[in-house]
Design an enzyme around this catalytic site. Sequence first.
Site, mmCIF file in Angstrom:
data_model
loop_
_atom_site.group_PDB
_atom_site.id
_atom_site.type_symbol
_atom_site.label_atom_id
_atom_site.label_comp_id
_atom_site.label_asym_id
_atom_site.label_seq_id
_atom_site.Cartn_x
_atom_site.Cartn_y
_atom_site.Cartn_z
ATOM 1 N N ASP A 1 -8.446 10.545 -12.261
ATOM 2 C CA ASP A 1 -8.018 10.252 -10.892
ATOM 3 C C ASP A 1 -9.259 9.753 -10.156
ATOM 4 O O ASP A 1 -10.160 10.525 -9.836
ATOM 5 C CB ASP A 1 -7.457 11.534 -10.247
ATOM 6 C CG ASP A 1 -7.139 11.358 -8.761
ATOM 7 O OD1 ASP A 1 -7.303 10.238 -8.231
ATOM 8 O OD2 ASP A 1 -6.718 12.353 -8.134
ATOM 9 N N LYS B 1 -13.488 2.926 -2.998
ATOM 10 C CA LYS B 1 -12.139 2.561 -3.445
ATOM 11 C C LYS B 1 -11.443 1.642 -2.430
ATOM 12 O O LYS B 1 -10.615 0.818 -2.793
ATOM 13 C CB LYS B 1 -11.320 3.833 -3.656
ATOM 14 C CG LYS B 1 -9.937 3.614 -4.259
ATOM 15 C CD LYS B 1 -9.299 4.953 -4.584
ATOM 16 C CE LYS B 1 -7.890 4.828 -5.115
ATOM 17 N NZ LYS B 1 -7.334 6.155 -5.430
ATOM 18 N N GLU C 1 -0.521 6.531 -9.135
ATOM 19 C CA GLU C 1 -0.770 7.937 -8.814
ATOM 20 C C GLU C 1 0.534 8.738 -8.670
ATOM 21 O O GLU C 1 0.643 9.828 -9.242
ATOM 22 C CB GLU C 1 -1.635 8.044 -7.548
ATOM 23 C CG GLU C 1 -3.082 7.648 -7.829
ATOM 24 C CD GLU C 1 -3.887 7.299 -6.585
ATOM 25 O OE1 GLU C 1 -3.412 7.572 -5.466
ATOM 26 O OE2 GLU C 1 -4.992 6.741 -6.729
ATOM 27 N N ASP D 1 1.516 11.920 -0.587
ATOM 28 C CA ASP D 1 0.104 12.095 -0.950
ATOM 29 C C ASP D 1 -0.787 11.992 0.285
ATOM 30 O O ASP D 1 -0.989 10.913 0.840
ATOM 31 C CB ASP D 1 -0.277 11.016 -1.990
ATOM 32 C CG ASP D 1 -1.722 11.175 -2.493
ATOM 33 O OD1 ASP D 1 -2.517 11.909 -1.857
ATOM 34 O OD2 ASP D 1 -2.057 10.558 -3.522
HETATM 35 P P1 ADP Z 1 -8.501 11.678 -2.192
HETATM 36 O O1 ADP Z 1 -7.237 11.574 -2.985
HETATM 37 O O2 ADP Z 1 -8.474 10.816 -0.945
HETATM 38 O O3 ADP Z 1 -9.726 11.460 -2.996
HETATM 39 P P2 ADP Z 1 -8.202 14.616 -2.107
HETATM 40 O O4 ADP Z 1 -6.822 14.690 -2.623
HETATM 41 O O5 ADP Z 1 -9.291 15.126 -2.970
HETATM 42 O O6 ADP Z 1 -8.564 13.156 -1.568
HETATM 43 O O7 ADP Z 1 -8.197 15.390 -0.699
HETATM 44 C C1 ADP Z 1 -9.360 15.668 0.004
HETATM 45 C C2 ADP Z 1 -8.974 16.295 1.343
HETATM 46 O O8 ADP Z 1 -8.293 17.543 1.116
HETATM 47 C C3 ADP Z 1 -10.171 16.606 2.222
HETATM 48 O O9 ADP Z 1 -9.929 16.146 3.535
HETATM 49 C C4 ADP Z 1 -10.216 18.136 2.181
HETATM 50 O O10 ADP Z 1 -10.771 18.674 3.365
HETATM 51 C C5 ADP Z 1 -8.739 18.478 2.068
HETATM 52 N N1 ADP Z 1 -8.499 19.861 1.609
HETATM 53 C C6 ADP Z 1 -8.961 20.448 0.490
HETATM 54 N N2 ADP Z 1 -8.563 21.752 0.442
HETATM 55 C C7 ADP Z 1 -7.819 21.980 1.570
HETATM 56 C C8 ADP Z 1 -7.128 23.120 2.123
HETATM 57 N N3 ADP Z 1 -7.142 24.305 1.517
HETATM 58 N N4 ADP Z 1 -6.483 22.974 3.305
HETATM 59 C C9 ADP Z 1 -6.479 21.791 3.941
HETATM 60 N N5 ADP Z 1 -7.106 20.683 3.485
HETATM 61 C C10 ADP Z 1 -7.766 20.773 2.314
HETATM 62 MG MG MG Z 2 -5.892 11.141 -4.369
#
Ligand code: ADP
Ligand code: MG
Length: 618
Positions: free
Chosen positions: A23, A86, A186, A210
């Site tokens: 991912d 990205k 995705e 998502d």
């Molecule tokens: P991406 O797909 O854009 O790379 P992610 O799916 O890894 O992103 O999501 C990252 C986001 O998830 C960040 O903003 C992070 O603060 C948030 N996040 C992670 N854990 C939690 C949680 N327990 N509660 C709320 N938000 C969360």
């Molecule tokens: Mg993602």
Amino acid sequence: MAKVSINLATGSIQKEEIIVGIDLGTTNSLVAFINPDKNAQVINDTGKGVLVPSIVHFGPAGDVTVGNEAKEFLITDPYNTIFSVKRLLGRSYKDIENYKDFFSYKVIDDDSESLVKINVGDKFYTPIELSGLILKELKARAEHALKTPVNRAVITVPAYFNDSQRQATRDAGKLAGLDVLRIVNEPTAASLAYGIGLNPEETKTIAVYDLGGGTFDVSILQIQSGIFEVLSTNGDTFLGGDDFDRAIVDYWIEKNQLNKAELVANHELAQELRLKAEEAKKAFSHQSLFNEKVGDIWCTLDRDTFEQLILPKVQQTITACENALRDAKLSIEQIDEVVMVGGSTRTGLVKKMVGDFFKRPVHDEVNPDEVVALGAAIQADILAGNRKDILLLDVTPLSLGIETMGGLMDVIIPRNSKVPTKAGRQYTTSKDGQVNMKIAVYQGERDLIKENRKLAEFELKGIPAMPAGFPKVDINFLLNADGILKIQAIELRSGVKQEVEVKPTYGITDDQVEQMLMDSITHAKEDVSQRMLIEARTEGEQMVYTVEGFIKKHGAYLSANEITATEKYIADLKSILATGEKDAILKQIDAVNEFTRPFAERLMDQAINTAMKGKSIE
Ligand code: ADP
Ligand code: MG
């Protein structure tokens, strides 16, 4: 070299070698694999955690760090710390000009249709190279954790990624030394992680929601006989968990009666507050009150207030869900399952509002920031032929594409695509008044057409004379279930059209297919480097052509000195083009752009003045 066999049905190489699922996220990236117990599992390289922040830092001595270590440089060294790459993958400057202020690093503005580059010190990086560095780190972590070489991967992309963004992702994989077996959407991967779509008998319509760090998308998928079709996607590429953090910081600023401008100027403090806000947000997954201090600033917040703060943002995502349903021409009742993806869907309010909207419990059993990588690993396992229960459709074993400038292969139907399939892309002319266009069709995995197998060549004749870049030539490939490839070229402005048919499998043996795949893997890295050089060179040659044309046509608007200086710039560009060093070419293109841009602007003003004069406004 060990003999490997190739599964002609899947175009994949059969060997007891792990294929990982990746991912490649905007905020975080991660890698997963199928463990010996046949379960999908994320890779946690000792002590480094599962999530790799998608951030690359370039140190003064040319040292490169990726992930958590790079993240620390976001405040201290913003110009050399690249995040959110990205967003730039496969994009031209025109695509991103509206949000260029978002980036703290230098995105090269050459005001053109060509792909963006990023300037760090005296080097130029393409988003492909930068994503390649993130993938390389993931590959290294997987190899370290699994204690085995990892050379093959499935990589995921958002459902809304276009052809050019998908190709860029493939190339990034190649640069990292990975054979990218498939690019998977995705939402498709997330469904697979929930086992949805694995049964070929089942027909289902699902919504995948998502919400990541900085982006939001919702996709409506129709799954039938193991085929995933994207019915619609909607979303906002600037909406995500970062907005929640910002809302919390703004709230604390107000409560503590801080001066916002002063705070923003104090980068370290601002960043500390932002991190504290993220901590608070995450804490609300299991507690209802947060009460801490940053220096002497009270960071107090309860969950109810937090939910009020983010309500408008979450409401926006619900509106996007409505739009996605409308575009798919479906009602809420026709959705069979709802899958939650992305770290931000851990927020209780998000889950509740999405569940209320779709009137059903949402799937949140799998860790939302791991679910895409896990699904990618399952897809990899299917491609490896390890899941006999899953129906594998006929796929094309070699990529099909056409020759573009500089003798490059432009893939239109990637290998492993299910047949029948249809794909197309738009091209244009490179010379003013060009009336014919040669279309040469090739098969194979190499970046240079001379290494691939030629299937057909024809000429689209009778394009009306127009300036370079004006004609719009659609080239469509249609590969039917019998393996016949129909190629159609049509110039949209005039309607001139030409069509040919070939059978790509005719006259090629399984051994030859195998050899072609092996060669592409052995030469992947040098191929991509060569392609980037050719692309830079083509861009440079196009620039020489344009600027020389400009001087000839509009020289009257320039002073003698300006003409001499421009000619010097072009002469330098020509000699650099001859030496063929990618970075040097890109640097000179940038310099020519900087120097000549005012001329074009002046010409525009002149044209307006002349027009005004002619009109006599009295
Ligand atoms: P991406 O797909 O854009 O790379 P992610 O799916 O890894 O992103 O999501 C990252 C986001 O998830 C960040 O903003 C992070 O603060 C948030 N996040 C992670 N854990 C939690 C949680 N327990 N509660 C709320 N938000 C969360
Ligand atoms: Mg993602």
